[in-house]
Enzyme design. Structure first.
Site, PDB file in Angstrom:
ATOM      1  N   ALA A  33      22.875  19.729  -0.321  1.00  0.00           N
ATOM      2  CA  ALA A  33      23.512  20.895   0.306  1.00  0.00           C
ATOM      3  C   ALA A  33      23.473  22.032  -0.716  1.00  0.00           C
ATOM      4  CB  ALA A  33      24.932  20.583   0.765  1.00  0.00           C
ATOM      5  N   HIS A  38      23.671  25.623  -7.665  1.00  0.00           N
ATOM      6  CA  HIS A  38      22.684  24.599  -8.041  1.00  0.00           C
ATOM      7  C   HIS A  38      21.389  25.262  -8.526  1.00  0.00           C
ATOM      8  CE1 HIS A  38      24.902  22.227  -4.767  1.00  0.00           C
ATOM      9  NE2 HIS A  38      25.086  21.507  -5.851  1.00  0.00           N
ATOM     10  N   GLN A 156      34.062  16.604 -15.193  1.00  0.00           N
ATOM     11  CA  GLN A 156      32.837  15.805 -15.015  1.00  0.00           C
ATOM     12  C   GLN A 156      31.865  16.043 -16.176  1.00  0.00           C
ATOM     13  OE1 GLN A 156      30.608  15.361 -11.166  1.00  0.00           O
ATOM     14  NE2 GLN A 156      29.311  16.935 -12.061  1.00  0.00           N
TER      15      GLN A 156
END
Ligand code: AMP
Length: 283
Positions: A33, A38, A156
C-alpha cells in the site's frame, strides 16, 4: 526494469550475481500500500546503492490484532506501478508459506528489553517479536549493505538497530525523516481507511506534537504536557489515545529533566477504527 520475485531462490540468484559483480545493495522492507513516504526511502536507496530492493509482505506474526491484519490494504498492482515510477530494481513479494515454511515459531528470540516492552510494546504485545523475526529473515535474503527505514516507526527502527547489532548483521541502517501530507498528517498505509471526517480530524496528532514541542522548549513540566495532550485526545470524538509520551530519544526512558539533550515525543491514538502513530524529535 523492475524484477518481480515471489520465491527466495529466484531473488537469491539475482542478488548473488549482483554481489559477484561488486554491486552495492540497498533494501527497503514494506507491507505495501505504498505512498510517498515509502517512495522517499526507495529514492534515497537508489541514490546511494547500485541495486535497490523493496519487499512487500504483510507479515502475520507482527499483528496482535486480527482485524487490523485482515483489513490491511492490499494494492499490489498500484504498488508495482509506483515502484516502476521511481525505477526500483527489484520487488520481493513472497507468500506467507514462502516466508514461514515451518510455521510461526521463533526459535532464537532476542530479548530487546525495555526498548521493546514500552509504548508500542505495551499496547501491541508480541508485535516487535514478529517484526524482528521477519526483518531478520528478509535481511538474510537481501544481503543488503544499506537498510532504509522510516522515523515514522521510531521504536521499530531502534529495535532493528539492536537486531543488527545482536545478530552481527553487516548492514547499515539509515532512519529517514517522516513524509507528511500537506496538512501535516504523517503518511501511512492505514490513512486510506479513515473516513472523511476522521481523516480531517487526524491532523490533530501532529498539531499536538508540535504544540508539545513548543511547551517543552519553554520549560513546561513534562507530566503536564503529556496529560494536557492526552486529555485533548480523549475528549475528541472517536479518538482513543494509547499514549502521548515525552521520552529520551536514545533509550526511550522516561525523562524528568526538561533540559536533557535529545528527546522524542511519541503518540499512538485510535481514530475511529484506525490506529495511528506519529512522533517528533527534539535535538
Ligand atoms: P510499512 O509499510 O508501514 O511497514 O512501512 C515500511 C517502511 O516505510 C518503514 O520503515 C516505515 O517506517 C516507512 N514509512 C512509513 N510511513 C512513512 C512516512 N510517512 N515517511 C517516511 N517513511 C515512512
Amino acid at each position: 526494469m523492475l524484477y518481480i520475485y515471489k520465491h527466495i531462490k529466484d531473488i537469491d540468484n539475482h542478488i548473488v550475481n549482483a554481489k559477484k559483480m561488486g554491486k552495492t545493495i540497498g533494501f527497503v522492507p514494506t507491507m505495501g500500500a505504498l505512498h510517498d513516504g515509502h517512495l522517499s526511502l526507495i529514492k534515497k536507496s537508489k541514490k546511494e546503492n547500485d541495486l535497490t530492493i523493496c519487499s512487500i509482505f504483510v507479515n502475520p506474526t507482527q499483528f496482535n490484532n486480527k482485524k487490523d491484519f485482515e483489513k490491511y490494504p492490499l494494492t499490489l498492482a498500484a504498488d508495482i506501478e509506483k515502484l516502476n515510477s521511481v525505477k526500483c530494481d527489484i520487488v520481493f513479494t513472497p507468500s506467507v508459506a514462502e516466508m514461514y515454511p515451518d510455521g510461526y515459531t521463533i526459535k532464537d528470540k532476542i530479548d530487546f528489553g525495555f526498548t521493546a516492552a514500552t509504548l508500542e510494546g505495551e499496547f501491541r504485545p508480541g508485535h516487535f517479536d514478529g517484526m524482528a523475526q521477519i526483518v531478520e529473515k528478509l535481511l538474510l535474503i537481501a544481503k543488503a549493505d544499506n537498510l532504509y527505514m522510516g522515523q515514522k516507526d521510531y521504536q521499530q527502527a531502534m529495535i532493528c538497530q539492536a537486531l543488527i547489532k545482536k545478530r552481527k548483521i553487516k548492514t547499515k541502517l539509515y532512519v529517514c525523516h517522516i513524509k507528511r501530507e500537506t496538512d501535516g498528517l504523517a503518511m501511512s498505509s492505514r490513512n486510506v481507511r479513515l473516513n472523511t471526517s476522521h481523516r480531517e480530524a487526524a491532523t490533530l496528532l501532529y498539531k499536538l506534537l508540535k504544540k508539545a514541542k513548543k511547551q517543552l522548549q519553554s520549560g513546561k513540566p513534562i507530566p503536564e504536557i503529556e496529560n494536557e495532550q492526552t486529555e485533548i485526545l480523549t475528549n475528541t470524538p472517536d479518538f482513543k489515545p494509547e499514549y502521548f509520551a515525552v521520552r529520551d530519544a536514545e533509550t526511550l526512558d522516561k525523562i524528568s529533566d526538561n533540559h536533557q539533550k535529545s528527546k522524542v515525543i511519541l503518540v499512538a491514538c485510535w481514530v475511529g477504527e484506525v490506529r495511528l502513530i506519529d512522533n517528533i524529535i527534539i535535538d
